[in-house]
Design an enzyme around this catalytic site. Sequence first.
Site, PDB file in Angstrom:
ATOM      1  CG  ASP A   1      -1.984  -1.096   1.046  1.00  0.00           C
ATOM      2  OD1 ASP A   1      -1.717  -2.252   1.432  1.00  0.00           O
ATOM      3  OD2 ASP A   1      -3.053  -0.793   0.498  1.00  0.00           O
TER       4      ASP A   1
HETATM    5  C1  LIG Z   1      -2.535  -4.611  -5.231  1.00  0.00           C
HETATM    6  S1  LIG Z   1      -2.010  -4.414  -3.618  1.00  0.00           S
HETATM    7  C2  LIG Z   1      -3.484  -4.222  -2.738  1.00  0.00           C
HETATM    8  C3  LIG Z   1      -3.219  -4.032  -1.261  1.00  0.00           C
HETATM    9  O1  LIG Z   1      -4.340  -3.327  -0.710  1.00  0.00           O
HETATM   10  C4  LIG Z   1      -4.939  -4.175   0.249  1.00  0.00           C
HETATM   11  O2  LIG Z   1      -5.532  -3.464   1.312  1.00  0.00           O
HETATM   12  P1  LIG Z   1      -7.140  -3.250   1.328  1.00  0.00           P
HETATM   13  O3  LIG Z   1      -7.769  -4.537   0.900  1.00  0.00           O
HETATM   14  O4  LIG Z   1      -7.429  -2.877   2.773  1.00  0.00           O
HETATM   15  O5  LIG Z   1      -7.404  -2.108   0.388  1.00  0.00           O
HETATM   16  C5  LIG Z   1      -3.806  -5.017   0.757  1.00  0.00           C
HETATM   17  O6  LIG Z   1      -2.984  -4.305   1.643  1.00  0.00           O
HETATM   18  C6  LIG Z   1      -3.113  -5.345  -0.543  1.00  0.00           C
HETATM   19  O7  LIG Z   1      -1.829  -5.806  -0.408  1.00  0.00           O
END
Ligand SMILES: CSC[C@H]1O[C@H](OP(=O)(O)O)[C@H](O)[C@@H]1O
Length: 387
Positions: free
Chosen positions: A272
């Site tokens: 992220d």
């Molecule tokens: C393509 S990396 C996406 C990354 O985002 C996710 O977080 P969230 O589902 O809370 O938006 C997760 O950290 C992933 O690694």
Amino acid sequence: MAAATDSSTGDNLRSLIFKFEDGKASLSVLDQLLLPHETKYVPVNDVNDAWDAVRSMRVRGAPLIAIVAVLGLAVDLTSNQATIRELDEAAAVGVDDIKTYIYDKMTYLTTSRPTAVNLFNAMEELKQIIVNSVPSSSSSSHYAPFVDAIVTHAQFMLERDVSDNKAIGAHGADDILSRHTDPDGVRLVTICNTGSLATAGWGTALGVARELHRRHKLRSIAALETRPYNQGSRLTAYEIQTEKMNGTLLCDSMAAFYLQSKGADACVVGADRVCANGDTANKIGTLALAIIAKEMGVEFFVASPFTTLDIGLASGDKVEIEERPPGEMLESSGAPLEMPCWNPSFDVTPAKYITGIITEKGVLKKSADGTLDVVGFVKKHSHDRHD
Ligand SMILES: CSC[C@H]1O[C@H](OP(=O)(O)O)[C@H](O)[C@@H]1O
């Protein structure tokens, strides 16, 4: 005027449907809170809808958050409700008023979720575009040139994300296969969801698995369920099954025993926010997996497009970690009792636990001094970015 477009990425797991026809942009997003039980696309008609889709996690995933925000802005600005256009046609507003109108919407979008840098990077890109799109004094409209530039960039972001993800997949597969030569292929472990449901298509870490699978070199992929939102058990499992990969679902607490008893060739996770020193903010549980991998002698890779790099942030201790509502944790645990709980959505993995960062420009490995020189890598490749 931006060309009409349909954002289909060609795969059967489309996180969104974007159309631009007759000067009007439209956007529907796959409601990921309902997956895998229900496939439902919900309309995004303005920046308020886009903000809510991101904040509620109906849409999630660092790259996809940014893409939906910019597409939502494009829809908002081309909608019939855009009163600013009427004021512009009546010459009742000037260029600065229009820029302020657009900047205010962009600022609002950045308040949706704080940890993933992609949304903030995307808004910085848009600001540069807006600054460079000032209409000529003879232009009949001050508004249209800005809107067209933003719609064009939104369409570009969709295409860039998929091409970046495919390049990440190729670089990651090449690198891992250069060391792991078992004819049956490699065994991966991953966390959260980093596939087509976190991006405009193909995926980052799961994009590496997709590419290995395409080459018939993915022996197995173990996915952690990733409580409390369960991106792994609901979303990654869905993608793995849809693509007929050889997948195994693990409870988060099983990671150590799985690596100890069954083994793996590499862990590949998403990101992220990758800081200048390589510290990486990612889904809660990533730090634990990285420590376990180090202890078990398993390579640990972060798959991250340049849009997730934040070289302006020196190290991971400065990352703002989003805390989600306690109810999201209690609800998913089936907890019979209401009690205080801590629900950080991310953690930060120090660079010392990371073998390398797989990007669309290649794989960044540790320097001789054991550090990850993200800044140097970005500078080295910045000239060949296709921005
Ligand atoms: C393509 S990396 C996406 C990354 O985002 C996710 O977080 P969230 O589902 O809370 O938006 C997760 O950290 C992933 O690694």
